[in-house]
Design a protein around this motif. Structure first.
Motif, mmCIF file in Angstrom:
data_model
loop_
_atom_site.group_PDB
_atom_site.id
_atom_site.type_symbol
_atom_site.label_atom_id
_atom_site.label_comp_id
_atom_site.label_asym_id
_atom_site.label_seq_id
_atom_site.Cartn_x
_atom_site.Cartn_y
_atom_site.Cartn_z
ATOM 1 N N GLU A 38 42.105 81.603 56.980
ATOM 2 C CA GLU A 38 42.062 81.417 58.432
ATOM 3 C C GLU A 38 42.603 82.603 59.229
ATOM 4 O OE1 GLU A 38 44.192 77.811 59.163
ATOM 5 O OE2 GLU A 38 42.639 76.530 58.243
ATOM 6 N N ASN A 39 43.147 83.614 58.558
ATOM 7 C CA ASN A 39 43.821 84.691 59.300
ATOM 8 C C ASN A 39 43.338 86.092 58.937
ATOM 9 O OD1 ASN A 39 46.245 83.407 60.941
ATOM 10 N ND2 ASN A 39 46.051 82.297 59.001
ATOM 11 N N ASP A 40 42.098 86.190 58.470
ATOM 12 C CA ASP A 40 41.480 87.498 58.226
ATOM 13 C C ASP A 40 42.312 88.356 57.266
ATOM 14 O OD1 ASP A 40 39.573 89.535 58.489
ATOM 15 O OD2 ASP A 40 40.650 90.468 60.159
ATOM 16 N N VAL A 41 42.813 87.730 56.207
ATOM 17 C CA VAL A 41 43.512 88.482 55.163
ATOM 18 C C VAL A 41 42.474 88.957 54.154
ATOM 19 C CG1 VAL A 41 45.197 88.369 53.285
ATOM 20 C CG2 VAL A 41 45.642 87.175 55.448
ATOM 21 N N ARG A 42 42.479 90.249 53.865
ATOM 22 C CA ARG A 42 41.480 90.802 52.951
ATOM 23 C C ARG A 42 42.070 91.299 51.640
ATOM 24 N NH1 ARG A 42 36.617 92.216 54.629
ATOM 25 N NH2 ARG A 42 36.275 92.025 52.382
ATOM 26 N N PHE A 43 43.327 91.739 51.676
ATOM 27 C CA PHE A 43 43.927 92.307 50.457
ATOM 28 C C PHE A 43 45.265 91.636 50.173
ATOM 29 C CE2 PHE A 43 41.014 95.624 51.747
ATOM 30 C CZ PHE A 43 40.431 95.981 50.541
ATOM 31 N N ILE A 44 45.522 91.443 48.893
ATOM 32 C CA ILE A 44 46.786 90.848 48.445
ATOM 33 C C ILE A 44 47.427 91.807 47.448
ATOM 34 C CG2 ILE A 44 47.878 88.960 47.176
ATOM 35 C CD1 ILE A 44 44.589 88.295 48.878
ATOM 36 N N ARG A 45 48.669 92.158 47.740
ATOM 37 C CA ARG A 45 49.438 92.987 46.804
ATOM 38 C C ARG A 45 50.261 92.068 45.914
ATOM 39 N NH1 ARG A 45 52.192 98.065 49.992
ATOM 40 N NH2 ARG A 45 50.284 99.139 50.658
ATOM 41 N N LEU A 46 50.032 92.177 44.626
ATOM 42 C CA LEU A 46 50.809 91.416 43.646
ATOM 43 C C LEU A 46 51.923 92.325 43.124
ATOM 44 C CD1 LEU A 46 47.881 89.693 41.707
ATOM 45 C CD2 LEU A 46 49.121 88.866 43.718
ATOM 46 N N GLN A 47 53.156 92.011 43.480
ATOM 47 C CA GLN A 47 54.277 92.906 43.198
ATOM 48 C C GLN A 47 55.152 92.356 42.072
ATOM 49 O OE1 GLN A 47 56.148 93.142 47.061
ATOM 50 N NE2 GLN A 47 54.666 94.612 47.826
ATOM 51 N N PHE A 48 55.726 93.289 41.292
ATOM 52 C CA PHE A 48 56.690 92.927 40.254
ATOM 53 C C PHE A 48 57.605 94.118 40.047
ATOM 54 C CE2 PHE A 48 53.079 94.883 38.208
ATOM 55 C CZ PHE A 48 53.569 95.579 37.116
ATOM 56 N N THR A 49 58.649 93.941 39.257
ATOM 57 C CA THR A 49 59.680 94.969 39.097
ATOM 58 C C THR A 49 59.857 95.312 37.619
ATOM 59 O OG1 THR A 49 60.832 94.151 41.054
ATOM 60 C CG2 THR A 49 62.108 95.520 39.559
ATOM 61 N N ASP A 50 59.916 96.627 37.311
ATOM 62 C CA ASP A 50 60.152 97.027 35.917
ATOM 63 C C ASP A 50 61.655 97.002 35.625
ATOM 64 O OD1 ASP A 50 61.285 99.402 36.868
ATOM 65 O OD2 ASP A 50 59.604 100.669 36.291
ATOM 66 N N ILE A 51 62.035 97.293 34.377
ATOM 67 C CA ILE A 51 63.458 97.155 34.029
ATOM 68 C C ILE A 51 64.323 98.185 34.742
ATOM 69 C CG2 ILE A 51 63.095 96.049 31.794
ATOM 70 C CD1 ILE A 51 63.833 98.752 30.495
ATOM 71 N N SER A 52 63.720 99.288 35.206
ATOM 72 C CA SER A 52 64.484 100.307 35.923
ATOM 73 C C SER A 52 64.694 99.954 37.383
ATOM 74 C CB SER A 52 63.776 101.665 35.826
ATOM 75 O OG SER A 52 63.674 102.067 34.485
ATOM 76 N N GLY A 53 64.143 98.829 37.833
ATOM 77 C CA GLY A 53 64.326 98.421 39.219
ATOM 78 C C GLY A 53 63.314 99.019 40.166
ATOM 79 N N ARG A 54 62.190 99.504 39.648
ATOM 80 C CA ARG A 54 61.149 100.075 40.510
ATOM 81 C C ARG A 54 60.048 99.043 40.730
ATOM 82 N NH1 ARG A 54 60.311 105.646 37.307
ATOM 83 N NH2 ARG A 54 60.388 104.089 35.644
ATOM 84 N N ALA A 56 46.677 95.364 43.448
ATOM 85 C CA ALA A 56 46.036 94.787 44.633
ATOM 86 C C ALA A 56 44.772 94.046 44.225
ATOM 87 C CB ALA A 56 45.705 95.891 45.636
ATOM 88 N N ILE A 57 44.568 92.880 44.829
ATOM 89 C CA ILE A 57 43.334 92.128 44.648
ATOM 90 C C ILE A 57 42.777 91.793 46.034
ATOM 91 C CG2 ILE A 57 44.010 91.154 42.424
ATOM 92 C CD1 ILE A 57 44.699 88.535 43.902
ATOM 93 N N THR A 58 41.527 91.402 46.100
ATOM 94 C CA THR A 58 40.951 90.961 47.369
ATOM 95 C C THR A 58 41.201 89.471 47.563
ATOM 96 O OG1 THR A 58 38.789 90.399 46.466
ATOM 97 C CG2 THR A 58 39.133 92.703 47.138
ATOM 98 N N ASP A 59 40.954 89.015 48.780
ATOM 99 C CA ASP A 59 41.176 87.612 49.105
ATOM 100 C C ASP A 59 40.367 86.667 48.216
ATOM 101 O OD1 ASP A 59 39.036 88.915 50.617
ATOM 102 O OD2 ASP A 59 38.694 86.976 51.542
ATOM 103 N N LYS A 60 39.202 87.122 47.760
ATOM 104 C CA LYS A 60 38.324 86.264 46.939
ATOM 105 C C LYS A 60 38.932 85.962 45.568
ATOM 106 C CE LYS A 60 34.919 86.537 50.013
ATOM 107 N NZ LYS A 60 35.561 87.420 50.979
ATOM 108 N N GLN A 61 39.887 86.793 45.137
ATOM 109 C CA GLN A 61 40.465 86.640 43.792
ATOM 110 C C GLN A 61 41.770 85.856 43.772
ATOM 111 O OE1 GLN A 61 38.788 87.681 41.058
ATOM 112 N NE2 GLN A 61 37.199 88.147 42.564
ATOM 113 N N LEU A 62 42.275 85.472 44.949
ATOM 114 C CA LEU A 62 43.607 84.876 45.000
ATOM 115 C C LEU A 62 43.676 83.529 44.283
ATOM 116 C CD1 LEU A 62 46.510 85.018 45.886
ATOM 117 C CD2 LEU A 62 45.840 84.074 48.118
#
Length: 442
Positions: free
Chosen positions: A14-30, A35-41
């Motif tokens: 409903e809000n024109d979202v096109r891209f989704i960032r899937l974030q995670f952290t490695d053991i070093s804290g980085r 990124a996926i598109t809205d169709k893949q969520l």
């Protein structure tokens, strides 16, 4: 605001979202990101998104490298500085192996495991971080320098504080992402800043620290500056820390408060503190993970050196700030903002829980300035020191069974191996100071 999978999918539709960032952290804290598109969520929620775990520091080898990101819907947030047409949102993810089992080396899982242990005992771990950083100019090629853009000091105002506008923009962006900002100000060193956000449960706090670092760097870049969380980028001035304010609650009641004796803390707080202090040497390799971290932990620059606690005195490692009652908290002053917050908070909590379990006695508080003690004064006060470099910190980490059991076999060994290589690379380098000092003389 809490989001379910259905809430996320509905918002995206409903809000024109096109891209989704899937974030995670490695053991070093980085922070890492796919990124996926809205169709893949919807599929990401159901089946996860595959990535190559062998390409991420401390995860897995090529022989079992297929891993999956599963987004946590409760971390759904719009990224405000991205386009408003075709919006971008982020979700922080948990990590699973190819067979659907939990990946034991996921830092977020390691914290969740410890929080579950605390929850089973009836505790909620509340955390409020204080993150410091520097803003520097970039050079003509866009590479960061160590030239700061102001000459301000603690709590100065514009025009001396040239970072005021950038700091304000960071605060406004963070608020749009759901943060409650408690304070922001110029710190002691030129070009140094601090932004404090409201305490919350430890998992959300760790997620917030990772988001905070991403926002600070992104908004600084938009303003033509480079933000760094490097603990000690400049010699002769204060470095950047990440003080951790913490308390334990049960049914919303702060278990660290002491109602009977003015300015005192509860027996729960004392046992928790004793446990934390007894393991802080081993925790230091995680809380202060870089070679450079130990350039900050030196006398004379408002960073702790000695293992001690106090009520309001800022010179020991751990203090109890002035507010009492429901606001009673402990402030651990040694960690720096390059640490992996999931691992650091897990270790801090495990150490405190061990202190509670064993009813560890707490030494008397140190209520004198201990930043610049002589060796004799140090001996009289029976004070021990934090490890003074990464090598010594790793040696302490190896000796402490609590670090091993909290991190688990996988992360303990991977972290130790990576940081040992980092120390050896530094130790085998010839530094400019050595050339300047010895080349002509000898």
């Amino acid at each position: 605001m809490h989001f379910s999978k259905e809430d996320c999918l509905k918002f995206v539709r409903e809000n024109d979202v096109r891209f989704i960032r899937l974030q995670f952290t490695d053991i070093s804290g980085r922070m890492k990101n796919i990124a996926i598109t809205d169709k893949q969520l919807a599929n990401a929620f159901e089946n996860g998104v595959m990535f190559d775990g062998s390409a991420v520091a401390g995860f897995t080898g090529v022989e079992a490298s297929d891993m999956f990101l599963f987004p946590d819907p409760d971390t759904f947030a719009i990224i405000p500085w991205r386009p408003q047409q075709g919006k971008v949102v982020r979700l922080i993810c948990d990590i699973k192996n190819h067979d659907g089992s939990q990946f034991e080396g996921d830092p977020r899982f390691i914290l969740k495991r410890t929080l579950k242990k605390a929850e089973d005992l009836g505790y909620t771990f509340q955390v409020g971080p204080e993150c410091e950083f520097f803003l520097f100019y970039n050079d003509d090629e866009g590479q960061p320098t160590t030239i700061t853009h102001d000459s301000a000091s603690y709590c100065d105002l514009a025009p001396i504080d040239q970072g005021e506008n950038t700091r304000r923009e960071i605060c406004m962006i963070l608020e749009e992402m759901g943060f409650e900002i408690e304070a922001s100000h110029h710190e002691t060193a030129a070009g140094q800043h601090e932004i404090d956000f409201k305490y919350t449960d430890a998992l959300t706090a760790a997620d917030n620290i990772m988001t905070f670092k991403m926002v600070v760097k992104s908004i600084a870049q938009r303003n033509g500056l480079h933000a760094t969380f490097m603990p000690k980028p400049l010699p002769g001035v204060n470095g950047s820390g990440m003080h951790i304010n913490m308390s334990l609650t049960r049914n919303g009641i702060n278990l660290f408060k002491q109602d009977e004796i003015e300015n005192d803390i509860s027996e729960t707080a004392k046992h928790f503190t004793a446990g934390l202090l007894s393991h802080i040497k081993g925790i230091t390799a995680i809380a202060n993970p870089l070679v450079n971290s130990y350039k900050r932990l030196k006398s004379g620059f408002e960073a702790p050196v000695h293992i001690a606690w106090s009520h309001m005195n800022r010179s020991p490692l751990l203090r109890v700030p002035a507010p009492r009652g429901e606001a009673t908290r402990l402030e651990l002053r040694s960690p720096d903002p390059t640490c992996n917050p999931y691992l650091t908070l897990a270790l801090v909590l495990e150490a405190g829980l061990e202190g509670l379990k064993n009813h560890l006695p707490l030494a008397d508080p140190i209520n004198v300035n201990i930043y610049n003690l002589t060796s004799e004064q140090e001996k009289d006060l029976k004070l021990e020191r934090l490890p003074s470099n990464l090598f010594l910190a790793l040696e302490e980490m190896k000796k402490d069974p609590l670090i091993h059991s909290t991190l688990g076999e996988h992360t303990f060994n991977k972290y130790l191996a990576a940081k040992t290589l980092e120390w050896e690379a530094y130790d085998n380098s010839i530094h400019s100071w050595e050339i300047e000092k010895y080349l002509k003389t000898y």
